[in-house]
Design a protein around this motif. Structure first.
Motif, PDB file in Angstrom:
ATOM      1  N   VAL A 110      17.081  46.214-139.917  1.00 31.08           N
ATOM      2  CA  VAL A 110      15.919  46.537-139.018  1.00 31.08           C
ATOM      3  C   VAL A 110      16.923  46.903-138.175  1.00 31.08           C
ATOM      4  CG1 VAL A 110      14.278  45.959-137.730  1.00 31.08           C
ATOM      5  CG2 VAL A 110      13.762  44.829-139.357  1.00 31.08           C
ATOM      6  N   ARG A 111      17.015  48.084-136.731  1.00 35.19           N
ATOM      7  CA  ARG A 111      17.324  48.524-136.219  1.00 35.19           C
ATOM      8  C   ARG A 111      16.505  47.942-134.528  1.00 35.19           C
ATOM      9  NH1 ARG A 111      21.664  50.743-138.125  1.00 35.19           N
ATOM     10  NH2 ARG A 111      21.292  51.389-140.608  1.00 35.19           N
ATOM     11  N   VAL A 112      17.224  47.490-133.361  1.00 34.11           N
ATOM     12  CA  VAL A 112      16.938  47.235-132.803  1.00 34.11           C
ATOM     13  C   VAL A 112      17.834  47.731-131.127  1.00 34.11           C
ATOM     14  CG1 VAL A 112      15.871  45.354-131.326  1.00 34.11           C
ATOM     15  CG2 VAL A 112      15.623  44.892-134.056  1.00 34.11           C
ATOM     16  N   LEU A 113      16.673  47.961-130.740  1.00 33.23           N
ATOM     17  CA  LEU A 113      17.275  48.483-128.599  1.00 33.23           C
ATOM     18  C   LEU A 113      17.326  47.709-127.849  1.00 33.23           C
ATOM     19  CD1 LEU A 113      17.231  52.359-128.537  1.00 33.23           C
ATOM     20  CD2 LEU A 113      19.160  51.097-129.475  1.00 33.23           C
ATOM     21  N   MET A 114      17.860  46.853-127.694  1.00 27.73           N
ATOM     22  CA  MET A 114      17.832  45.905-126.380  1.00 27.73           C
ATOM     23  C   MET A 114      19.030  46.125-124.982  1.00 27.73           C
ATOM     24  SD  MET A 114      15.735  42.402-127.450  1.00 27.73           S
ATOM     25  CE  MET A 114      17.516  41.390-128.898  1.00 27.73           C
ATOM     26  N   ALA A 115      17.907  45.390-124.019  1.00 27.79           N
ATOM     27  CA  ALA A 115      19.014  45.463-122.414  1.00 27.79           C
ATOM     28  C   ALA A 115      18.612  44.269-122.047  1.00 27.79           C
ATOM     29  CB  ALA A 115      18.914  46.364-121.944  1.00 27.79           C
ATOM     30  N   THR A 116      19.928  43.937-121.600  1.00 28.69           N
ATOM     31  CA  THR A 116      19.678  42.550-120.441  1.00 28.69           C
ATOM     32  C   THR A 116      19.383  43.146-119.102  1.00 28.69           C
ATOM     33  OG1 THR A 116      21.513  42.367-120.030  1.00 28.69           O
ATOM     34  CG2 THR A 116      21.045  40.769-122.003  1.00 28.69           C
ATOM     35  N   GLN A 117      18.238  42.316-117.797  1.00 24.30           N
ATOM     36  CA  GLN A 117      18.283  42.967-116.935  1.00 24.30           C
ATOM     37  C   GLN A 117      19.199  41.819-116.123  1.00 24.30           C
ATOM     38  OE1 GLN A 117      16.288  46.064-117.235  1.00 24.30           O
ATOM     39  NE2 GLN A 117      17.251  45.370-119.121  1.00 24.30           N
ATOM     40  N   PRO A 118      18.560  43.036-114.371  1.00 21.77           N
ATOM     41  CA  PRO A 118      19.502  42.563-113.834  1.00 21.77           C
ATOM     42  C   PRO A 118      19.586  40.526-113.658  1.00 21.77           C
ATOM     43  CG  PRO A 118      19.559  43.850-112.770  1.00 21.77           C
ATOM     44  CD  PRO A 118      19.123  44.291-114.879  1.00 21.77           C
ATOM     45  N   ASP A 119      17.681  40.781-113.429  1.00 18.25           N
ATOM     46  CA  ASP A 119      17.414  39.234-113.039  1.00 18.25           C
ATOM     47  C   ASP A 119      17.299  38.275-114.334  1.00 18.25           C
ATOM     48  OD1 ASP A 119      15.093  40.460-115.316  1.00 18.25           O
ATOM     49  OD2 ASP A 119      13.731  40.750-113.625  1.00 18.25           O
ATOM     50  N   GLY A 120      18.169  38.675-115.490  1.00 22.76           N
ATOM     51  CA  GLY A 120      18.442  37.649-116.167  1.00 22.76           C
ATOM     52  C   GLY A 120      17.260  37.760-117.435  1.00 22.76           C
ATOM     53  N   SER A 121      16.821  38.440-117.263  1.00 23.20           N
ATOM     54  CA  SER A 121      15.359  38.988-118.040  1.00 23.20           C
ATOM     55  C   SER A 121      15.626  39.632-119.460  1.00 23.20           C
ATOM     56  CB  SER A 121      14.111  39.649-118.020  1.00 23.20           C
ATOM     57  OG  SER A 121      14.051  40.633-117.606  1.00 23.20           O
ATOM     58  N   LEU A 122      15.156  40.231-119.850  1.00 20.38           N
ATOM     59  CA  LEU A 122      15.493  41.033-121.591  1.00 20.38           C
ATOM     60  C   LEU A 122      14.790  42.154-121.801  1.00 20.38           C
ATOM     61  CD1 LEU A 122      17.952  41.320-124.100  1.00 20.38           C
ATOM     62  CD2 LEU A 122      15.870  39.934-125.424  1.00 20.38           C
ATOM     63  N   LYS A 123      14.637  42.873-122.143  1.00 21.55           N
ATOM     64  CA  LYS A 123      14.410  44.222-122.663  1.00 21.55           C
ATOM     65  C   LYS A 123      14.809  45.046-123.707  1.00 21.55           C
ATOM     66  CE  LYS A 123      11.613  46.477-118.119  1.00 21.55           C
ATOM     67  NZ  LYS A 123      11.970  47.802-117.730  1.00 21.55           N
ATOM     68  N   ARG A 124      13.555  45.101-124.733  1.00 27.54           N
ATOM     69  CA  ARG A 124      13.531  45.411-126.553  1.00 27.54           C
ATOM     70  C   ARG A 124      12.683  46.847-125.523  1.00 27.54           C
ATOM     71  NH1 ARG A 124       9.349  45.812-129.170  1.00 27.54           N
ATOM     72  NH2 ARG A 124       7.708  45.184-128.032  1.00 27.54           N
ATOM     73  N   TYR A 125      13.447  47.749-126.781  1.00 27.67           N
ATOM     74  CA  TYR A 125      13.251  49.399-126.879  1.00 27.67           C
ATOM     75  C   TYR A 125      12.512  49.686-127.686  1.00 27.67           C
ATOM     76  CZ  TYR A 125      15.156  48.464-122.425  1.00 27.67           C
ATOM     77  OH  TYR A 125      15.377  49.077-120.832  1.00 27.67           O
ATOM     78  N   PHE A 126      11.180  50.189-128.581  1.00 30.76           N
ATOM     79  CA  PHE A 126      11.291  50.209-129.442  1.00 30.76           C
ATOM     80  C   PHE A 126      11.999  51.833-129.864  1.00 30.76           C
ATOM     81  CE2 PHE A 126       6.865  49.024-128.173  1.00 30.76           C
ATOM     82  CZ  PHE A 126       7.163  48.265-129.316  1.00 30.76           C
ATOM     83  N   ASN A 127      12.920  52.738-129.164  1.00 29.06           N
ATOM     84  CA  ASN A 127      13.502  53.945-129.801  1.00 29.06           C
ATOM     85  C   ASN A 127      14.148  54.678-128.768  1.00 29.06           C
ATOM     86  OD1 ASN A 127      12.142  55.894-128.072  1.00 29.06           O
ATOM     87  ND2 ASN A 127      10.292  55.949-130.038  1.00 29.06           N
ATOM     88  N   GLU A 128      14.982  55.158-128.953  1.00 31.49           N
ATOM     89  CA  GLU A 128      16.059  55.911-127.175  1.00 31.49           C
ATOM     90  C   GLU A 128      15.015  56.707-126.691  1.00 31.49           C
ATOM     91  OE1 GLU A 128      16.159  56.270-130.578  1.00 31.49           O
ATOM     92  OE2 GLU A 128      18.317  55.395-131.266  1.00 31.49           O
ATOM     93  N   GLN A 129      14.215  56.781-127.049  1.00 29.70           N
ATOM     94  CA  GLN A 129      13.317  58.108-126.001  1.00 29.70           C
ATOM     95  C   GLN A 129      12.099  56.928-124.516  1.00 29.70           C
ATOM     96  OE1 GLN A 129      12.746  58.531-129.321  1.00 29.70           O
ATOM     97  NE2 GLN A 129      14.899  60.335-128.823  1.00 29.70           N
ATOM     98  N   ASP A 130      12.292  55.829-125.350  1.00 24.33           N
ATOM     99  CA  ASP A 130      11.436  54.690-124.423  1.00 24.33           C
ATOM    100  C   ASP A 130      12.573  54.306-123.302  1.00 24.33           C
ATOM    101  OD1 ASP A 130       9.790  52.923-123.917  1.00 24.33           O
ATOM    102  OD2 ASP A 130      10.368  51.269-125.466  1.00 24.33           O
ATOM    103  N   THR A 131      11.675  54.452-122.421  1.00 24.96           N
ATOM    104  CA  THR A 131      12.038  54.540-121.411  1.00 24.96           C
ATOM    105  C   THR A 131      11.505  53.101-120.817  1.00 24.96           C
ATOM    106  OG1 THR A 131      10.406  56.144-120.071  1.00 24.96           O
ATOM    107  CG2 THR A 131      12.359  56.615-120.365  1.00 24.96           C
ATOM    108  N   THR A 132      10.890  52.967-120.981  1.00 17.79           N
ATOM    109  CA  THR A 132       9.751  51.959-119.953  1.00 17.79           C
ATOM    110  C   THR A 132      10.153  50.443-120.880  1.00 17.79           C
ATOM    111  OG1 THR A 132       7.932  52.839-119.996  1.00 17.79           O
ATOM    112  CG2 THR A 132       7.385  51.138-119.585  1.00 17.79           C
ATOM    113  N   GLY A 133       9.914  50.282-121.945  1.00 16.73           N
ATOM    114  CA  GLY A 133      10.466  48.779-123.024  1.00 16.73           C
ATOM    115  C   GLY A 133       9.602  47.732-122.786  1.00 16.73           C
ATOM    116  N   THR A 134       9.596  46.809-123.271  1.00 11.11           N
ATOM    117  CA  THR A 134       8.250  45.715-123.121  1.00 11.11           C
ATOM    118  C   THR A 134       9.947  44.278-122.738  1.00 11.11           C
ATOM    119  OG1 THR A 134       7.622  46.080-125.354  1.00 11.11           O
ATOM    120  CG2 THR A 134       7.403  44.249-124.005  1.00 11.11           C
ATOM    121  N   SER A 135       8.847  43.358-121.909  1.00 17.14           N
ATOM    122  CA  SER A 135      10.217  42.961-120.984  1.00 17.14           C
ATOM    123  C   SER A 135       9.870  41.584-121.654  1.00 17.14           C
ATOM    124  CB  SER A 135       9.747  42.925-119.523  1.00 17.14           C
ATOM    125  OG  SER A 135      10.375  43.456-118.486  1.00 17.14           O
TER     126      SER A 135
END
Length: 141
Positions: A110-135
């Motif tokens: 499985v391949r996953v895209l994620m990014a940590t956020q400045p507030d300490g939360s995390l966002k998961r993205y469904f693909n490269e085109q997903d600009t919103t993500g799930t917090s």
């Protein structure tokens, strides 16, 4: 249902990404910026997780649909699957995680895209085109 579909159903779908804290993390035994228990949505951490000795586990009976996961070392667990984090690589402002996941029925990469956020939360993205993500909020380290 394939492992990837199980993980998406569990709210993880899995895109785990970007920050300097993750750079070189695999050499240190796991993605350090992602260590801990994570939860999305309106649920309270105490509804999904319990403390057990040295760490956090899913509360019994496990809610297989909880949008939650736990990262410990180079392992990522969802309510339905257990994954080994094979690699973490930069993907723009995110990180691409390659996971080797298994559940009671099958195994799958499985391949996953994620990014940590400045507030300490995390966002998961469904693909490269997903600009919103799930917090996701961190429930424990």
């Amino acid at each position: 249902m394939r492992v990837a579909e199980f993980i998406r159903t569990a709210g993880v779908g899995l895109g785990i990404a970007a920050s300097a804290a993750v750079s070189g993390a695999m050499a240190q035994g796991g993605p350090s910026g992602y260590q801990g228990a994570w939860l999305s949505g309106g649920m309270d951490c105490a509804e999904v997780y319990s403390s057990a000795g040295k760490g956090t586990t899913f509360k019994k009976p496990v809610d297989i649909f909880a949008p939650a996961f736990i990262v410990s070392g180079n392992r990522l667990r969802t309510p339905q699957a257990s994954c080994r984090i094979k690699s973490v690589r930069p993907a723009g402002d995110r990180q691409r995680l390659v996971l080797g996941c298994t559940n009671a029925v099958a195994g799958n990469e499985v391949r996953v895209l994620m990014a940590t956020q400045p507030d300490g939360s995390l966002k998961r993205y469904f693909n490269e085109q997903d600009t919103t993500g799930t917090s996701y909020q961190r429930c424990s380290r």
